[in-house]
Design a protein around this motif. Sequence first.
Motif, PDB file in Angstrom:
ATOM      1  N   GLU A 297      -9.440  -3.911  12.462  1.00 15.78           N
ATOM      2  CA  GLU A 297      -9.281  -3.504  13.867  1.00 15.78           C
ATOM      3  C   GLU A 297      -8.909  -2.023  13.950  1.00 15.78           C
ATOM      4  O   GLU A 297      -9.387  -1.304  14.833  1.00 15.78           O
ATOM      5  CB  GLU A 297      -8.222  -4.358  14.564  1.00 15.78           C
ATOM      6  CG  GLU A 297      -8.622  -5.806  14.773  1.00 15.78           C
ATOM      7  CD  GLU A 297      -9.663  -6.010  15.871  1.00 15.78           C
ATOM      8  OE1 GLU A 297      -9.901  -5.105  16.690  1.00 15.78           O
ATOM      9  OE2 GLU A 297     -10.247  -7.117  15.896  1.00 15.78           O
TER      10      GLU A 297
ATOM     11  N   PHE B 131     -10.986   0.937  15.690  1.00 17.19           N
ATOM     12  CA  PHE B 131     -10.355   1.833  16.652  1.00 17.19           C
ATOM     13  C   PHE B 131     -10.612   3.295  16.279  1.00 17.19           C
ATOM     14  O   PHE B 131     -10.940   4.117  17.148  1.00 17.19           O
ATOM     15  CB  PHE B 131      -8.849   1.567  16.734  1.00 17.19           C
ATOM     16  CG  PHE B 131      -8.101   2.599  17.526  1.00 17.19           C
ATOM     17  CD1 PHE B 131      -8.174   2.621  18.907  1.00 17.19           C
ATOM     18  CD2 PHE B 131      -7.346   3.564  16.876  1.00 17.19           C
ATOM     19  CE1 PHE B 131      -7.492   3.592  19.641  1.00 17.19           C
ATOM     20  CE2 PHE B 131      -6.662   4.524  17.604  1.00 17.19           C
ATOM     21  CZ  PHE B 131      -6.736   4.546  18.985  1.00 17.19           C
TER      22      PHE B 131
ATOM     23  N   ILE C  71     -10.334  -0.860  21.572  1.00 20.06           N
ATOM     24  CA  ILE C  71      -9.603  -1.992  21.014  1.00 20.06           C
ATOM     25  C   ILE C  71     -10.114  -3.253  21.684  1.00 20.06           C
ATOM     26  O   ILE C  71     -10.257  -3.299  22.908  1.00 20.06           O
ATOM     27  CB  ILE C  71      -8.086  -1.854  21.242  1.00 20.06           C
ATOM     28  CG1 ILE C  71      -7.565  -0.678  20.425  1.00 20.06           C
ATOM     29  CG2 ILE C  71      -7.361  -3.128  20.874  1.00 20.06           C
ATOM     30  CD1 ILE C  71      -6.081  -0.530  20.432  1.00 20.06           C
TER      31      ILE C  71
END
Length: 141
Positions: A90, A94, A100
Amino acid sequence: MNELLWTEEDTVFDEKMDAQHRDLFKMIGVFSLAVAGKLEDQLNNLFKFLERYVEYHFTAEEELMRQYNYPGLQSHVIQHQALRNKVHLEYEDFLRDKNISPDLVEFLQSWLKDHIKGSDRQYGEFIRDLRNSTNDEDLGK
């Protein structure tokens, strides 16, 4: 999802681990606010901090389980590694997209709460019982 609050129901009967869990709850709360406000600079720092703190906490927790020869250690390590990987992926997403996933905060809150009330509680009860039996033996019971 609502704010994540640590309660006595979340105890794993180890003050150091409970304190770290409370810190993780607070951290996820701050992260949630930054995601909601789309605060890019803060999110970058929070992601880095979250990765480091998760590593610190998981290492400490796994060491505690090793110290007490907890039989569920291997499956616990696998669960930890899955979250490490998720947070890292993640964060990479990002950095690349400055986006996100809207479900990330809910995932982190759910994972943490479920993990603590399930797997962590199991090792906590195992260690608590072991400590209690050792104390009973030390007292001549």
